[in-house]
Design a protein around this motif. Structure first.
Motif, PDB file in Angstrom:
ATOM      1  N   GLY A  44       0.771  -1.232   0.000  1.00  0.00           N
ATOM      2  CA  GLY A  44       0.000   0.000   0.000  1.00  0.00           C
ATOM      3  C   GLY A  44       0.806   1.288   0.000  1.00  0.00           C
ATOM      4  N   GLN A  45       2.059   1.222  -0.458  1.00  0.00           N
ATOM      5  CA  GLN A  45       2.883   2.439  -0.491  1.00  0.00           C
ATOM      6  C   GLN A  45       2.998   2.926  -1.928  1.00  0.00           C
ATOM      7  OE1 GLN A  45       3.686   3.693   2.510  1.00  0.00           O
ATOM      8  NE2 GLN A  45       2.508   1.909   3.175  1.00  0.00           N
ATOM      9  N   LEU A  46       2.411   4.096  -2.176  1.00  0.00           N
ATOM     10  CA  LEU A  46       2.337   4.611  -3.545  1.00  0.00           C
ATOM     11  C   LEU A  46       3.665   5.255  -3.941  1.00  0.00           C
ATOM     12  CD1 LEU A  46       0.829   5.296  -6.113  1.00  0.00           C
ATOM     13  CD2 LEU A  46      -0.169   7.252  -4.979  1.00  0.00           C
TER      14      LEU A  46
ATOM     15  N   ALA B  36       3.005 -13.236  -1.634  1.00  0.00           N
ATOM     16  CA  ALA B  36       1.615 -12.944  -1.270  1.00  0.00           C
ATOM     17  C   ALA B  36       1.121 -13.923  -0.213  1.00  0.00           C
ATOM     18  CB  ALA B  36       0.730 -12.998  -2.511  1.00  0.00           C
ATOM     19  N   ARG B  37       1.640 -15.159  -0.264  1.00  0.00           N
ATOM     20  CA  ARG B  37       1.163 -16.168   0.691  1.00  0.00           C
ATOM     21  C   ARG B  37       2.093 -16.296   1.890  1.00  0.00           C
ATOM     22  NH1 ARG B  37      -2.079 -20.872  -1.369  1.00  0.00           N
ATOM     23  NH2 ARG B  37      -3.706 -19.683  -2.386  1.00  0.00           N
ATOM     24  N   SER B  38       3.155 -15.490   1.896  1.00  0.00           N
ATOM     25  CA  SER B  38       4.099 -15.595   3.008  1.00  0.00           C
ATOM     26  C   SER B  38       3.616 -14.759   4.190  1.00  0.00           C
ATOM     27  CB  SER B  38       5.469 -15.096   2.567  1.00  0.00           C
ATOM     28  OG  SER B  38       5.421 -13.694   2.411  1.00  0.00           O
ATOM     29  N   ARG B  39       4.284 -14.939   5.296  1.00  0.00           N
ATOM     30  CA  ARG B  39       4.012 -14.153   6.489  1.00  0.00           C
ATOM     31  C   ARG B  39       4.110 -12.660   6.172  1.00  0.00           C
ATOM     32  NH1 ARG B  39       4.290 -14.680  11.985  1.00  0.00           N
ATOM     33  NH2 ARG B  39       5.301 -12.940  13.030  1.00  0.00           N
ATOM     34  N   LEU B  40       5.199 -12.328   5.437  1.00  0.00           N
ATOM     35  CA  LEU B  40       5.429 -10.930   5.075  1.00  0.00           C
ATOM     36  C   LEU B  40       4.273 -10.376   4.239  1.00  0.00           C
ATOM     37  CD1 LEU B  40       7.405  -8.541   5.137  1.00  0.00           C
ATOM     38  CD2 LEU B  40       8.474  -9.463   3.087  1.00  0.00           C
ATOM     39  N   GLY B  41       3.793 -11.207   3.306  1.00  0.00           N
ATOM     40  CA  GLY B  41       2.693 -10.775   2.442  1.00  0.00           C
ATOM     41  C   GLY B  41       1.461 -10.417   3.245  1.00  0.00           C
ATOM     42  N   TYR B  42       1.155 -11.221   4.263  1.00  0.00           N
ATOM     43  CA  TYR B  42      -0.009 -10.924   5.095  1.00  0.00           C
ATOM     44  C   TYR B  42       0.232  -9.684   5.948  1.00  0.00           C
ATOM     45  CZ  TYR B  42      -2.223 -15.186   3.560  1.00  0.00           C
ATOM     46  OH  TYR B  42      -2.806 -16.134   2.782  1.00  0.00           O
ATOM     47  N   GLN B  43       1.492  -9.530   6.403  1.00  0.00           N
ATOM     48  CA  GLN B  43       1.817  -8.306   7.163  1.00  0.00           C
ATOM     49  C   GLN B  43       1.602  -7.079   6.279  1.00  0.00           C
ATOM     50  OE1 GLN B  43       5.790  -8.681   8.643  1.00  0.00           O
ATOM     51  NE2 GLN B  43       5.173  -9.937  10.380  1.00  0.00           N
TER      52      GLN B  43
ATOM     53  N   ARG C 177      -0.394  -6.687   3.760  1.00  0.00           N
ATOM     54  CA  ARG C 177      -1.815  -6.386   3.564  1.00  0.00           C
ATOM     55  C   ARG C 177      -2.432  -5.804   4.823  1.00  0.00           C
ATOM     56  NH1 ARG C 177      -3.038 -11.593  -0.017  1.00  0.00           N
ATOM     57  NH2 ARG C 177      -1.004 -12.069   0.854  1.00  0.00           N
ATOM     58  N   ALA C 178      -1.988  -6.275   5.968  1.00  0.00           N
ATOM     59  CA  ALA C 178      -2.508  -5.716   7.217  1.00  0.00           C
ATOM     60  C   ALA C 178      -2.133  -4.235   7.331  1.00  0.00           C
ATOM     61  CB  ALA C 178      -1.951  -6.498   8.402  1.00  0.00           C
ATOM     62  N   VAL C 179      -0.868  -3.932   6.993  1.00  0.00           N
ATOM     63  CA  VAL C 179      -0.408  -2.545   7.055  1.00  0.00           C
ATOM     64  C   VAL C 179      -1.169  -1.695   6.051  1.00  0.00           C
ATOM     65  CG1 VAL C 179       1.545  -1.033   6.588  1.00  0.00           C
ATOM     66  CG2 VAL C 179       1.881  -3.108   7.928  1.00  0.00           C
ATOM     67  N   ARG C 180      -1.396  -2.264   4.861  1.00  0.00           N
ATOM     68  CA  ARG C 180      -2.097  -1.530   3.812  1.00  0.00           C
ATOM     69  C   ARG C 180      -3.508  -1.180   4.247  1.00  0.00           C
ATOM     70  NH1 ARG C 180      -3.649  -5.137  -1.180  1.00  0.00           N
ATOM     71  NH2 ARG C 180      -5.267  -5.747   0.281  1.00  0.00           N
ATOM     72  N   GLU C 181      -4.197  -2.150   4.847  1.00  0.00           N
ATOM     73  CA  GLU C 181      -5.591  -1.921   5.196  1.00  0.00           C
ATOM     74  C   GLU C 181      -5.737  -0.987   6.387  1.00  0.00           C
ATOM     75  OE1 GLU C 181      -8.087  -2.709   3.398  1.00  0.00           O
ATOM     76  OE2 GLU C 181      -6.794  -3.735   1.975  1.00  0.00           O
ATOM     77  N   ASP C 182      -4.932  -1.174   7.403  1.00  0.00           N
ATOM     78  CA  ASP C 182      -5.047  -0.335   8.594  1.00  0.00           C
ATOM     79  C   ASP C 182      -3.762  -0.446   9.400  1.00  0.00           C
ATOM     80  OD1 ASP C 182      -5.591   0.928  10.957  1.00  0.00           O
ATOM     81  OD2 ASP C 182      -7.681   0.253  11.010  1.00  0.00           O
ATOM     82  N   GLU C 183      -2.924   0.577   9.240  1.00  0.00           N
ATOM     83  CA  GLU C 183      -1.604   0.471   9.839  1.00  0.00           C
ATOM     84  C   GLU C 183      -1.666   0.439  11.356  1.00  0.00           C
ATOM     85  OE1 GLU C 183       1.363   2.919   8.011  1.00  0.00           O
ATOM     86  OE2 GLU C 183       2.658   2.761   9.768  1.00  0.00           O
TER      87      GLU C 183
ATOM     88  N   ALA D 267       5.364  -2.319  11.518  1.00  0.00           N
ATOM     89  CA  ALA D 267       4.956  -1.744  10.235  1.00  0.00           C
ATOM     90  C   ALA D 267       6.148  -1.139   9.502  1.00  0.00           C
ATOM     91  CB  ALA D 267       3.878  -0.684  10.459  1.00  0.00           C
ATOM     92  N   PHE D 268       7.032  -0.496  10.251  1.00  0.00           N
ATOM     93  CA  PHE D 268       8.195   0.126   9.626  1.00  0.00           C
ATOM     94  C   PHE D 268       9.040  -0.922   8.908  1.00  0.00           C
ATOM     95  CE2 PHE D 268      12.677   1.451   9.892  1.00  0.00           C
ATOM     96  CZ  PHE D 268      12.612   2.604   9.142  1.00  0.00           C
ATOM     97  N   ARG D 269       9.301  -2.020   9.589  1.00  0.00           N
ATOM     98  CA  ARG D 269      10.090  -3.105   8.994  1.00  0.00           C
ATOM     99  C   ARG D 269       9.416  -3.674   7.754  1.00  0.00           C
ATOM    100  NH1 ARG D 269      14.217  -6.221  11.912  1.00  0.00           N
ATOM    101  NH2 ARG D 269      13.862  -8.018  10.579  1.00  0.00           N
ATOM    102  N   ALA D 270       8.115  -3.894   7.875  1.00  0.00           N
ATOM    103  CA  ALA D 270       7.382  -4.478   6.740  1.00  0.00           C
ATOM    104  C   ALA D 270       7.455  -3.561   5.529  1.00  0.00           C
ATOM    105  CB  ALA D 270       5.928  -4.725   7.135  1.00  0.00           C
TER     106      ALA D 270
END
Lengths: 333, 289
Positions: free
Chosen positions: A59-61, A187-194, A196-202, A212-215
């Motif tokens: 989610g980072q433009l 997309a299916r890794s732990r990082l991928g889910y992190q 998406r979580a950050v993208r939807e609501d940090e 969130a910073f690391r992700a």
């Protein structure tokens, strides 16, 4: 492969396998022109996918990805032209430098809470800053450009990326395939889910214990490094580099149109986007020529209008709609 | 020696006022409608060509042509917001971005089709007149353009400050829900704001033709310039846009004089990066809540 298979249902897998097979065999029947268009499509699949990881998933433009293409291309080309260091080696410093740029932008942006439009402008500012800088760096030819000489004797040295059209076709295909696989895996890794979580609501993601910073840093590092490899390909495919051509904002825009039109945050969106937009550009050239209005700009006017219409009608991208209509993903009813 | 620097700074200030007016339009649109107008610079170039044609064909001085052009741009902006952009309000950034980038591509290449790629100078009869103020030699046309730009800014400030509609628009920017609750027609106010924003850029573009040649490719450069100014000054702050315009104008003029004209925008971008890092809300922006 498993991750990729998992994206699709039975029908989708058949379509995917047939498409891959057709593309692998395409050069045996296709004209040189068609092969060059397909090569370009694969290139855009690759860089689009790299951008998609950062924007679609985390989610980072970023509107400055041309920076990484340019740095990757310039470093590898300069090493080759000045020191004879081949691109298979040159790709490492190229990726390293591009990723350092990514790290700098990411650190500045994420550490200081620069978000959304502001972050996008930060990426533009860095790309523009570098573009003007490269205009004044004489080692790489300044505004006059850097050229990789065409040497008959070296043709066929695939280890130096001095191949013919077919070589670049399969190289681009390989890059695109790897990018799709990497995206499917991430997309299916732990990082991928992190992501998406950050993208939807940090804030919510942080509350769940996600750093969130690391992700986000991982997203920009992976994305910039991947994009730089695309830059190496670009440099050795086209053999000429100009700052105005490599770093300009229109290049960044060109690169992100595919994923947006195809569908952000999906594995196949950038693929569909590239397969739609690149031929569209080519068709527009043909049509404007046939109508006798092939003045400079005519094609781009239609292109701009098409973009507006697509984003107006299918804002979430073509792939989600297409895959649902054709029943390629999800359980079939 | 000091006189030379002073001259450069004054010239930067005068140009900066035009930049400020252009950025003011962007700032107003973003501050209220929350849509980032990525076609802003392209609209400025359209206004430049409009002023160019009015002057070359009908002999209307750009200082006067500015008024009908601003009115026409207001109508265009109102219609655009009302018909197309309104559907994108509140949608994700990148969707608005694609819509407006598409528009920007259409505008730039439309101009390319109609006017060709070559620079078109207006060749005003008084383009090279100058006035002497002590040690300063100032281009007259820059003074006129700057005064006109200031007048438009003042009119806009007065509108937002003292009229009912202006107050209503500010209410939308401050608290959208509140504004809707007290019965303001938000959709109409948004269209008005977009119209006003484009009127600003129309006026700024018309004045710009007095100091720069019209080229289609200027569009993206002006868009970036307007963004830089607005971010430096503070997105959503109207005074900030003017201050940012002055800062960028002066820094460009000094960089062009001291380093190299081709590197002047590098300093603007460096300034932008510095501001984003040290004070992301911009020099005069409010801290985001």
């Amino acid at each position: 492969m498993k991750a990729l298979w998992g994206e699709m249902n039975g029908r989708g897998r058949v379509v995917l396998a047939v498409a891959v097979l057709l593309l692998l065999l395409a050069p045996t029947v296709a004209t040189r022109y068609l092969v060059s268009v397909l090569t370009l499509i694969f290139y855009f699949v690759y860089v689009g996918q790299a951008w998609n990881l950062m924007m679609g998933y985390a989610g980072q433009l970023s509107l400055g990805h041309a920076l990484y293409v340019g740095v990757g291309g310039y470093v590898s080309a300069a090493l080759w032209v000045h020191f004879g260091i081949g691109p298979w080696l040159g790709v490492f410093p190229a990726v390293l430098l591009a990723a350092s740029f990514g790290a700098a932008i990411g650190w500045l942006g994420f550490r200081f809470g620069i978000e959304g439009v502001y972050f996008a402008l930060l990426t533009i500012a860095f790309a523009e800053f570098t573009r003007i800088g490269f205009d004044h760096i004489d080692v790489v030819g300044g505004a006059g450009g850097l050229f990789i000489p065409y040497e008959e004797a070296r043709l066929g040295e695939w280890w130096n990326l001095r191949g013919g059209q077919l070589f670049f076709y399969y190289l681009a295909f390989g890059l695109a395939a790897i990018a799709v696989l990497v995206t499917a895996l991430l997309a299916r890794s732990r990082l991928g889910y992190q992501w998406r979580a950050v993208r939807e609501d940090e804030a919510a993601a942080r509350a769940l214990g996600i750093d969130a910073f690391r992700a986000k840093m991982k997203a920009i590092l992976i994305s910039s490094a991947m994009t730089a490899v695309g830059g190496v390909f670009y440099a050795f495919y086209y053999n000429s580099l100009f700052p105005a051509q490599m770093f300009e904002m229109s290049r960044s825009i060109e690169l992100i149109l595919g994923p947006i039109v195809g569908g952000l945050g999906t594995v196949f969106g950038p693929v569909i986007g590239a397969f739609l937009l690149t031929p569209l550009g080519e068709i527009l050239i043909g049509v404007t020529e046939a109508l006798g209005i092939n003045a400079p700009g005519a094609k781009a006017v239609f292109f701009g209008l098409t973009l507006m219409v697509i984003i107006y009608l299918v804002p979430t991208g073509v792939w989600p709609w297409l895959s649902k209509t054709l029943g390629l993903t999800g359980r079939r009813s | 020696m000091l006189a030379i620097y002073l001259n450069v700074v004054v010239q930067g200030v005068l140009t900066g006022l035009l930049y400020g007016l252009m950025a003011l339009g962007l700032s107003a649109i973003f501050g209220v409608v929350r849509v980032v107008n990525f076609a802003h610079g392209e609209f400025a170039v359209v206004a430049m060509y409009a002023a160019f044609v009015l002057f070359r064909v009908y002999g209307i001085d750009p200082m006067w042509a500015m008024l009908p052009i601003a009115v026409a741009f207001f109508v265009i902006g109102y219609a655009l917001q009302h018909t197309v952009i309104d559907a994108f309000v509140g949608r994700p950034d990148h969707e608005q971005f694609i819509l407006l980038v598409g528009l920007a591509i259409v505008i730039t290449n439309g101009l390319l089709l109609v006017f060709g790629p070559d620079a078109q100078p207006a060749n005003l009869p008084y383009a090279f007149d100058s006035v002497m103020v002590g040690p300063l030699i100032i281009d007259e046309v820059r003074v006129y353009a700057a005064v006109a730009a200031l007048a438009v800014c003042a009119a806009l400030f007065a509108f937002f400050r003292f009229t009912r509609t202006g107050t209503a628009i500010r209410a939308c920017a401050d608290n959208l829900v509140g504004a809707a609750v007290v019965g303001l027609n938000v959709r109409r106010l948004y269209a008005l704001t977009f119209g006003l924003g484009l009127a600003c850029v129309g006026a700024a573009g018309a004045l710009m033709i007095t100091i720069a040649d019209a080229v289609p490719s200027l569009g993206p450069a002006y868009t970036l310039l307007a963004f830089t100014i607005v971010i430096v000054g503070g997105l959503g702050s109207m005074t900030g846009a003017l201050v940012g315009g002055l800062l960028i104008g002066v820094s460009e003029a000094l960089a062009g004089f001291l380093v190299a004209p081709s590197m002047k925008s590098m300093f603007s971008f460096a300034l932008l990066i510095a501001v984003l890092v040290l004070r992301p809300q911009g020099l005069l922006g409010k801290k985001p809540a």
